[in-house]
Design a protein around this motif. Structure first.
Motif, short mmCIF file in Angstrom:
data_model
loop_
_atom_site.label_atom_id
_atom_site.label_comp_id
_atom_site.label_asym_id
_atom_site.label_seq_id
_atom_site.Cartn_x
_atom_site.Cartn_y
_atom_site.Cartn_z
N VAL A 1 0.83 -1.20 0.00
CA VAL A 1 0.00 0.00 0.00
C VAL A 1 0.87 1.26 0.00
N GLY B 1 -11.94 5.55 -8.61
CA GLY B 1 -10.57 5.11 -8.32
C GLY B 1 -10.48 4.45 -6.96
N PHE B 2 -11.02 5.13 -5.95
CA PHE B 2 -11.00 4.57 -4.60
C PHE B 2 -11.76 3.24 -4.58
N LEU B 3 -12.94 3.24 -5.23
CA LEU B 3 -13.81 2.06 -5.19
C LEU B 3 -13.13 0.87 -5.86
N LEU C 1 -9.93 0.29 -6.49
CA LEU C 1 -8.78 -0.21 -5.74
C LEU C 1 -9.24 -0.99 -4.51
N GLY C 2 -10.26 -0.47 -3.81
CA GLY C 2 -10.78 -1.15 -2.63
C GLY C 2 -11.30 -2.54 -2.97
N LEU C 3 -12.07 -2.63 -4.06
CA LEU C 3 -12.67 -3.92 -4.43
C LEU C 3 -11.60 -4.90 -4.91
N MET D 1 -8.46 -4.94 -4.07
CA MET D 1 -7.70 -5.37 -2.89
C MET D 1 -8.46 -6.42 -2.09
N ALA D 2 -9.76 -6.20 -1.93
CA ALA D 2 -10.58 -7.17 -1.19
C ALA D 2 -10.59 -8.50 -1.92
N ASN E 1 -7.32 -10.20 -1.33
CA ASN E 1 -7.31 -10.75 0.03
C ASN E 1 -8.09 -12.05 0.10
N ALA E 2 -9.28 -12.05 -0.52
CA ALA E 2 -10.14 -13.24 -0.46
C ALA E 2 -9.46 -14.41 -1.16
#
Lengths: 195, 278
Positions: B30, B196-198, B200-202, B204-205, B208-209
């Motif tokens: 990050v 952009g935020f959304l 990257l967040g998705l 990354m999730a 992770n999963a």
């Protein structure tokens, strides 16, 4: 009126973090608690205000010498030196403010918002006359204020999110990014208010 | 995070692979969020930014590593920043001359490579402690990881937000794919900051999963293999080493299809089937 528009523009319309993606690292990294977020925000306002003035002067020198292409190197050095200087002066003269800002002051050197505001100031206001210096300074201070507003809001939300059952893969950064995205949508409503 | 930064890979290839996967600067460490979010509005811009950052990263790692015994410890950070700023200025000038379209698209984020935390972090955490060859490889790996992340995010955002694939222009040539009347149905929020935020967040999730699932699978496989060897021990003799390996492979295959609770049962069944065939 020009100054009012500039202030509203810097804080809301062109919010540094949520609309221009400058200063995202501290925005995501130092927003776990509201009090640390406030410390970071104040330090950014302080340094951005001073850096706006100094980089304006440096740019005038660079233009006079005809070496504008050294802008990036000159600015980053000036900002790094400035942060050190501010740290020393504060430690001596205002120890209470110094301890309040704490570790966030040195960290600001690598905050792209500071270098970003310096470059953007030169781009939009130039270096001609006292007017442009005042505009640069105001833009620096209130862009910092916009950063503070954004990081405080995010920290407030994150504090509440700590006690909620967030799905495992979203814990940590992903949910923070999704939160930031929704905040950014709210701020996007200001866009177009000032052309 | 800091553990990943000080990770000490053994082979040369692993240094590069480490930067791309295990400690991908964007998805794992990050770092360098500003250019990641701002530039990934299209895959082509992402690629351009990634290459620019990779060049700076490799060059600065090289120079920092060469000078690591010369630079006094107390002024190392300003020295690193100066080295990085020099290379950024060079890249800036080159792009302006040869790829003006990309120069305009990257805008203020090009000089801001100076304060990209990935580059300073690698100078401080890797190049200042390792040899020249390793440092260059590390810079290359980290740069490729960064580029890959930017292109991936750019591809998703461009596809959803503009309905195009890899549109860009280099010199006089323009290329890319406009997907029929997709642009009319594009969700423009994805090319806005919020998207952009959304995205990257998705992403990354999702990573992770996937890695959590892979880790779980690996652990249960290990457990099954251990159980297997333990079960086979009382009846040795007839089955040779190769047959044992085959049986283990069959078990892991069976396990891949099985879900959850009756993994053990499935494994036994697979082993029985294997035995019957023989």
């Amino acid at each position: 009126m020009t100054y009012f528009l500039l202030i509203v523009g810097a804080v809301f319309v062109n919010n540094f973090v949520l609309c221009q993606f400058l200063g995202c690292c501290p925005f995501l990294g130092v927003s776990k608690k509201t009090d640390t977020a406030l410390g970071m925000g104040l330090a950014v306002i302080f340094v951005m205000g001073i850096a706006s003035i100094f980089t304006w002067l440096i740019q005038k020198l660079l233009v006079a010498a005809g070496i504008e292409y050294l802008q990036t190197i000159a600015f980053i050095l000036v900002i790094a030196a400035l942060v050190q200087l501010v740290e020393m002066v504060l430690k001596k003269l205002m120890p209470s403010l110094y301890s309040a800002l704490g570790v966030y002051l040195p960290l600001i050197t690598t905050n792209c918002a500071v270098l970003g505001v310096a470059i953007l100031n030169i781009e939009s206001y130039g270096v001609a006359g006292a007017e442009s210096l005042l505009m640069s300074f105001l833009n620096g201070v209130f862009s910092g204020a916009g950063f503070t507003l954004a990081i405080l809001l995010l920290a407030g939300i994150r504090e509440r999110m700590d006690i909620k059952a967030v799905p495992a893969p979203f814990r940590g950064f992903p949910i923070t990014l999704v939160t930031a995205s929704i905040m950014s949508m709210a701020f996007a409503a200001f866009s177009g208010m000032i052309s | 995070m800091s553990k990943a930064l000080t990770l000490d890979p053994k082979g040369k290839g692993r240094i590069v692979a480490n930067g791309i996967f295990a400690s991908n600067p964007v998805f794992r460490l990050v770092l360098g969020m500003c250019p990641t979010l701002a530039i990934s509005t299209s895959a082509f811009n992402g690629l351009g930014m990634g290459i620019a950052a990779t060049v700076v990263l490799v060059c600065s790692n090289l120079l920092v590593s060469l000078l690591r015994k010369v630079i006094p410890d107390r002024v190392r950070i300003p020295a690193y920043v100066l080295i990085i700023a020099t290379f950024v200025t060079m890249v800036e000038m080159l792009l302006r001359k040869f790829v003006p379209a990309l120069y305009d698209a990257l805008g203020i984020y090009l000089p801001l490579i100076v304060v990209n935390c990935i580059i300073l972090a690698r100078a401080e955490a890797f190049a200042s402690q390792n040899g020249v060859g390793d440092s260059v490889l590390d810079g290359l790996g980290m740069g490729l990881g960064f580029t890959l992340a930017l292109v991936l995010l750019g591809f998703i955002r461009e596809f959803l937000g503009a309905g195009t694939v890899f549109v860009g222009e280099l010199g006089d040539a323009s290329f890319g794919l406009v997907l029929g009347d997709m642009p009319d149905y594009a969700m423009s929020v994805f090319v806005l900051p919020a998207g952009g935020f959304l995205t990257l967040g998705l992403v990354m999730a999702a990573i992770n999963a996937i890695s959590a699932k892979a880790e779980k699978d690996r652990q249960s496989k290990c457990a099954a293999a251990a159980e297997e060897t333990f079960a086979e021990q009382p009846t040795p003799a007839t089955a040779g080493a190769n047959d044992g390996a085959e049986a283990a492979a069959a078990i892991s295959e069976g396990e891949g299809n099985a879900d959850g609770a009756d993994k053990g049962a499935e494994a036994t069944k697979a082993r029985d089937a294997e035995g019957g065939d023989e």
